[in-house]
Structure formats: structure tokens, C-alpha cells
Design a protein around this motif. Structure first.
Motif, PDB file in Angstrom:
ATOM      1  N   VAL A  62     -61.073  14.468 -36.741  1.00 42.23           N
ATOM      2  CA  VAL A  62     -59.916  14.538 -37.642  1.00 42.23           C
ATOM      3  C   VAL A  62     -59.742  13.223 -38.397  1.00 42.23           C
ATOM      4  O   VAL A  62     -59.522  13.210 -39.618  1.00 42.23           O
ATOM      5  CB  VAL A  62     -58.643  14.884 -36.860  1.00 42.23           C
ATOM      6  N   LEU A  66     -59.783  12.520 -42.339  1.00 44.49           N
ATOM      7  CA  LEU A  66     -58.692  11.837 -43.027  1.00 44.49           C
ATOM      8  C   LEU A  66     -59.180  10.594 -43.762  1.00 44.49           C
ATOM      9  O   LEU A  66     -58.569  10.170 -44.753  1.00 44.49           O
ATOM     10  CB  LEU A  66     -57.603  11.441 -42.026  1.00 44.49           C
ATOM     11  N   VAL A 394     -52.826  12.901 -51.433  1.00 47.03           N
ATOM     12  CA  VAL A 394     -53.321  13.487 -50.182  1.00 47.03           C
ATOM     13  C   VAL A 394     -53.541  12.381 -49.146  1.00 47.03           C
ATOM     14  O   VAL A 394     -53.158  12.513 -47.975  1.00 47.03           O
ATOM     15  CB  VAL A 394     -54.621  14.270 -50.421  1.00 47.03           C
ATOM     16  N   PHE A 398     -51.800  11.901 -45.364  1.00 46.89           N
ATOM     17  CA  PHE A 398     -52.602  11.760 -44.146  1.00 46.89           C
ATOM     18  C   PHE A 398     -52.303  10.435 -43.445  1.00 46.89           C
ATOM     19  O   PHE A 398     -52.190  10.374 -42.217  1.00 46.89           O
ATOM     20  CB  PHE A 398     -54.082  11.860 -44.483  1.00 46.89           C
ATOM     21  N   ALA A 401     -49.148  10.535 -41.529  1.00 50.47           N
ATOM     22  CA  ALA A 401     -49.303  11.286 -40.283  1.00 50.47           C
ATOM     23  C   ALA A 401     -49.944  10.422 -39.195  1.00 50.47           C
ATOM     24  O   ALA A 401     -49.522  10.444 -38.031  1.00 50.47           O
ATOM     25  CB  ALA A 401     -50.149  12.538 -40.534  1.00 50.47           C
TER      26      ALA A 401
END
Length: 446
Positions: A62, A66, A394, A398, A401
């Protein structure tokens, strides 16, 4: 963490003190990969496995995904604004001088946390090779920190060739460990896949971001390319591929071969390499870890001392620390401040048995905050409706997060930011007051 490019671990990264002129695609790819890879990866597989078990592989994947928009965002910034000074400059252009000062402080104060962490990794591999305990780890770590500061005080720098060689050494170690371990992967070691639940995946992200920081080097080094608009994006893409293959290969083999030991062994690369070369792996990885750790922290200290002098020159630190920041000089006052702060953290780490996980998570929180500001600045400065701006949006989402996954360690960049804003505001007020006095007409004596 990085060897030979910019400061941080990965953790805080600042522009290189030695310029490399007219980079081509191959050199640029090697430099960008070196900015992300670092000796931190020698310990991170264990910390990730401890947080998430076999599901740590998901976290690696992940974060790699990212990294794509983040890396390409910084490449877009560098290609459009070559040589523009990095994240702090973009933050200043987009959001003003106070936030630029905060970014500088995040970089600078992440170093006293990250330097002991990098040295601790080298100490763990040496202690394991010699069969000693935690006291040997602490002694080696302290020795590496002291040696690096002494080297910087007398003006010793590692050449770009040596730094690049250390980066190649790390890549070689990772490749050798993965290749040696692949035939010994056992599917049973992936069960249970989520021993700590899926929350463990998010928890692992807080420490693993340390392995993925460094893409801002694309904007820092853009002016070094012969053709930034052509070579910079491709160098970034190729570096992403290299980093992705190495990290995912390491994550899968660490869990698949070591099983439960993946979460407990301080020297996972040694254990993987033993499958290929036997007992000699301990001595080889210990020596490599020492050279990599020293090379990295020597570079972090050199860049950090210059960053401190620059911050003082801009009013973000007391003016007395600006001395020695010129080309060819050694900023010894800033270096002394960095040494004092690093010494406090190192002593506290040893005295209170602070573990490596906490040090890396605190550093990762600062670096994630820098990434959020950098990508958000890209949203402001890149042209409206451009592909780069959409990508930056974007990337910012990310990065936010990932920052949220740092949990309680968010208090570190939050506290640093509050202090930085206060100091910057006071410095600005003092400068305005000085400027106001200088503009008052002076009485001419008769």
C-alpha cells in the motif's frame, strides 16, 4: 533513510552540499533510489512484522502504491521549477514564511531523533555478529554518533563516489538476501495472516513510512539534470520500480522464511543471507551495517548543520547559529546545537530504554508532515487543470492518510510546529521593529 543525497532516513533531507552537474537518466535513477533506500530498511522488516504479522506485506504494498503519486508530484514540481530549493521553498511560496519555517524545523529536529536510530541499527547488527547483548548495541551506536560529529567538526566529508558506493552496497545486500531466501519460503508462515487484525496494517504504516520518505529529492536535484523535463519523470518512474521490487521482495521473504522470528529478530537480513552463505553472513552484514550507518548519519549531520545555519539566517533560529553557513565553511555553531540535541536524545534513549520502533515512528511522523505540506504546496503552485495538479491532490489525500496512521506520534510534529511558528513570528516582529527604527530620520547635528 538516504545515503549520499539529502538528509532523513529518510528522515529530514536537505539539499546536497556537493553539486553533480548534468545528470543523465541512469545517474538520476540511482540517486533517487538512493534517496529512498537507506540503512533503516535493515531493521524495518522486523518492526513491520511485529506490528502487523504477515499482513505487513500489505502495508509495504500500500505504501509503495501511495508513493507513486507522491513521487510523481515532486517530479512535476522539479521539472516545472528546477532548482527551486525543495519543500520549504515551495511551502513558503504557497502558504507563507511561517509554514516554510515549520517545514525547516521538522527537518532539523527530526535529525536528533533519526541519527541515534540509524546508529542503533548498526549497533544491533554488530552486537548480533559478536554474540553480545544490548550494552554492546548502545556502545557501538554511541561510538558511531560521536565519530560522525567529530568528522563533521573537522570538515571531513564523504565523496559522492563513496556515498554512491554505499548505496550500491545496500542494494547488493538486499538483492543477495532476497535471492538467497526465495527457495526457503514456506506458505505456512503466512498463517494466520492478520494476527493483530487489520488495524495492525495501519499501525505498521506509521513506522514503514520511514522507508518511503525521500521523493522530495526530485525537486531538490532537478537543476542537476541536463534535461529536467525529459529525464526527471523517467528517473522517478525507474527508481519507483527498483525500490518497489526490492521492498516487496524483502517483505515477502522476511515473513515467508523467518516466520515468527520476523517479528523478533533485530537482524532479519543476516538471517535471510545465512541461507545463501552460511555463518559468514553475520560478519558481512555487521560490517555493511556499520559502514552504511556511519555514511548515512555523517551525511545527515553535514546537511543538518547547514540547514540549521540557513534557518538561523532566515530568522527561524537564533541568529548566532547562522555563522559558518557559507560555501566551503563548516557551520560549527549549528553543528554544536545539533550535537547537543542528538546527545540528549541518545542519552535518553539508552537511559530509558527507548526502543528503535519509537524513534523511527517519531521521525516518520515529521517526514509524513513534510510530505503533506509539500504535496499540498504543489496543489497551489502547479497550473490549474493540469495533470500535475490533479496528481498532487491525490498525493495530498494519501499523505494525510499516512500521517493519520502515526497516531500518538503526531504530537511530535505538532509540538515542533507550534514552537516554530512562535519563534518565526517573534523573529519577524523583531525584524520589522529594527526596520522601523532604521527608517526614523536622524537629527543632523548643527
Amino acid at each position: 533513510m538516504t545515503v549520499g543525497l539529502s538528509v532523513i532516513p529518510g528522515w529530514a533531507r536537505v539539499a546536497r552540499h556537493r553539486r553533480i552537474h548534468r545528470l543523465g537518466l541512469g545517474q538520476g535513477t540511482a540517486l533517487f533510489a538512493g534517496a529512498v533506500l537507506g540503512p533503516g530498511v535493515l531493521a524495518l522488516p522486523r518492526l513491520a512484522a511485529d506490528a502487523a504479522g504477515p499482513a505487513s506485506i500489505v502495508t509495504w504494498a500500500v505504501l509503495l502504491a501511495l508513493s507513486v503519486p507522491v513521487a510523481l508530484t515532486f517530479a512535476a514540481l522539479g521539472a516545472r521549477f528546477p532548482g527551486n530549493g525543495g519543500v520549504a521553498t515551495f511551502a513558503g511560496s504557497a502558504f507563507g514564511p511561517h509554514l516554510a519555517a515549520v517545514v525547516g524545523w521538522w527537518f532539523f529536529l527530526a535529525l536528533p531523533i533519526g541519527i541515534p536510530a540509524g546508529a542503533w541499527i548498526g549497533g544491533e547488527y554488530v552486537a548480533a555478529a559478536l554474540g553480545f547483548g544490548g550494552s554492546a548495541t548502545a556502545q557501538v551506536a554511541c561510538g558511531l554518533v560521536i565519530a560522525a560529529f567529530v568528522a563533521n567538526h573537522i570538515g571531513l566529508r564523504l565523496s559522492g563516489s563513496v556515498q554512491l558506493l554505499l548505496g550500491v552496497l545496500l542494494v547488493g545486500l538486499l538483492v543477495a538476501a532476497v535471492v538467497a531466501a526465495v527457495p526457503h519460503v514456506q506458505t505456512g508462515n503466512f498463517v494466520p495472516f492478520t494476527p493483530h487484525g487489520w488495524t495492525g496494517v495501519a499501525h505498521a504504516a506509521g513506522v514503514l513510512f520511514f522507508a518511503f520518505a525521500g521523493w522530495e529529492a526530485a525537486s531538490n536535484l532537478s537543476a542537476e539534470f541536463a534535461n529536467p523535463r525529459r529525464h526527471l519523470p523517467w528517473a522517478t518512474v525507474l527508481a519507483l520500480i527498483v525500490v518497489g521490487v526490492l521492498y516487496l521482495g524483502l517483505a515477502v521473504t522476511t515473513v515467508g522464511v523467518l516466520g515468527d522470528r520476523a517479528a523478533t529478530s533485530a537482524v532479519p537480513l543476516t538471517l535471510l543471507l545465512e541461507h545463501g552463505i552460511g555463518g559468514a553472513a553475520r560478519a558481512i552484514t555487521a560490517a555493511a551495517a556499520v559502514f552504511l550507518s556511519f555514511g548515512a548519519i555523517n551525511t545527515y549531520i553535514a546537511g543538518g548543520a547547514r540547514l540549521g545555519a540557513a534557518l538561523a539566517d532566515q530568522g527561524a533560529l537564533p541568529q548566532l547559529f547562522a555563522k559558518g553557513g557559507g560555501a566551503g565553511e563548516v557551520p560549527r555553531r549549528s553543528l554544536g546545537l545539533l550535537a547537543a540535541l542528538t546527545g540528549l536524545v541518545t542519552v535518553g534513549t539508552v537511559a530509558f530504554a527507548v526502543d528503535l520502533d519509537a524513534l523511527l515512528r517519531a521521525t516518520s511522523a515529521c517526514l509524513a508532515a513534510v510530505t503533506v505540506v509539500g504535496t499540498a504546496a504543489a496543489v497551489r503552485v502547479l497550473p490549474p487543470r493540469s495533470a500535475g495538479r490533479r496528481l498532487a491532490m491525490v498525493a495530498t489525500a494519501f499523505a494525510v492518510a499516512v500521517l493519520a496512521s502515526c497516531g500518538v506520534f503526531l504530537l511530535v510534529p505538532a509540538g515542533i510546529g507550534l514552537v516554530a511558528v512562535g519563534v518565526s513570528a517573534r523573529a519577524g516582529a523583531a525584524r520589522r521593529a529594527t526596520l522601523g527604527r532604521s527608517e526614523v530620520p536622524q537629527e543632523v547635528p548643527v
